[in-house]
Design an enzyme around this catalytic site. Structure first.
Site, short mmCIF file in Angstrom:
data_model
loop_
_atom_site.label_atom_id
_atom_site.label_comp_id
_atom_site.label_asym_id
_atom_site.label_seq_id
_atom_site.Cartn_x
_atom_site.Cartn_y
_atom_site.Cartn_z
N SER A 149 0.86 -1.18 0.00
CA SER A 149 0.00 0.00 0.00
C SER A 149 0.89 1.22 0.00
O SER A 149 2.06 1.16 0.41
CB SER A 149 -0.88 0.01 1.26
OG SER A 149 -1.52 1.27 1.45
N TYR A 162 -1.66 -0.73 10.44
CA TYR A 162 -1.77 -0.93 8.99
C TYR A 162 -0.47 -0.49 8.31
O TYR A 162 0.07 -1.21 7.46
CB TYR A 162 -2.95 -0.13 8.45
CG TYR A 162 -3.26 -0.40 7.00
CD1 TYR A 162 -3.90 -1.57 6.61
CD2 TYR A 162 -2.91 0.52 6.01
CE1 TYR A 162 -4.20 -1.82 5.28
CE2 TYR A 162 -3.20 0.28 4.67
CZ TYR A 162 -3.84 -0.90 4.32
OH TYR A 162 -4.13 -1.15 3.00
#
Length: 275
Positions: A149, A162
């Site tokens: 990501s 995350y």
């Protein structure tokens, strides 16, 4: 598959692929796009019904199976199932299964939430690479795609678990790419920003304002999973390590490298202004 007279055939055409997290989002889009390109696809997801739904929607041969990527034994079973079904090792392995996390600062995020996110996002990819990399190396061909990501390098506040999980995936991908250099196996790390998927359903937001902000970011800046999938497969065809599909992701990538300290201060300022 749509006919494009300017597109040259690549390694993603007629490729046998294994995809985790194939029940929705980027994983589903990749499965359908690879199937349109004439490949056979094993669609794996922790939710077997969703995996089978993706397989049923594929225009070509596809198999839907359940797999919990946090359990390495189940990833081994997935690899064995794929080898038996294909009659050999896959051409492409996509370690895509993931969940989101946002809303709380370090020290407030409960430790079980850290473990939940890291178990799926990081250990799930570690298991996939641990199991499939030796098989593809022995075959002397193939591609491993790991879904990271832009959070891996963007490191926005209130997304610590995350961010850490995706930074780990990026570091793993870079390391693996170096280790597999010259073997015929390539590695691609996918680093998108917002994508219009259902990943926010896995987030336990601490308050309604954080949830609304997440939904707005996806709605305003999110790209479709289909567009991301095509970008990723183009990167695999080129043997590119980094697939950074959106303009804002590219901007963050370059800004963080050119001005790391000012970037971090700016990220903190923006977070305070948005509270």
């Amino acid at each position: 598959m749509r006919f494009d007279p300017f597109r040259r055939p690549g390694r993603t055409d007629r490729a046998d692929a294994v995809i985790t997290g194939a029940g929705s989002g980027i994983g589903r889009a990749l499965a359908l796009e690879l199937s349109r390109r004439g490949g056979r696809v094993v669609c794996a997801d922790i939710d077997e019904d969703r995996a089978r739904a993706t397989a049923a929607a594929a225009p070509g041969e596809a198999l839907g199976v359940a797999c919990d990527v946090t359990d390495c034994d189940r990833v081994v079973a997935l690899a064995d199932t794929a080898r038996d079904w294909f009659g050999g090792e896959p051409d492409i392995v996509v370690n895509n299964a993931g969940i989101a996390q946002a809303g709380s600062v370090v020290g407030v995020v409960p430790l079980p939430e850290w473990h939940r996110v890291l178990d799926v996002n990081l250990w799930g990819v570690v298991h996939g690479c641990q199991v499939f990399a030796p098989r593809l190396r022995a075959a002397g061909r193939g591609a491993i795609v790991n879904t990271a990501s832009a959070a891996a390098f963007g490191t926005a506040p209130r997304m610590a678990a995350y961010n850490v999980s995706k930074a780990g995936v990026l570091a793993l991908s870079e390391t693996l790419a170096a280790e597999l250099s010259g073997t015929g196996v390539t590695v691609t790390a996918v680093c998108p920003t917002a994508v219009k998927t259902n990943i926010l359903h896995s987030v336990s937001f601490p308050d309604a304002s954080s949830e609304r902000l997440g939904e707005r970011l996806v709605r305003w800046t999110g790209r479709s999973p289909d567009a991301i999938a095509r970008n990723v497969l183009d990167a695999v065809d080129r043997g590119t390590l980094y697939a950074v599909p959106q303009l804002e992701a590219k901007a963050i990538w370059h800004l963080k490298r050119l001005l790391p300290a000012p970037y971090t201060r700016m990220a903190g300022l923006l977070e305070r202004l948005m509270r």
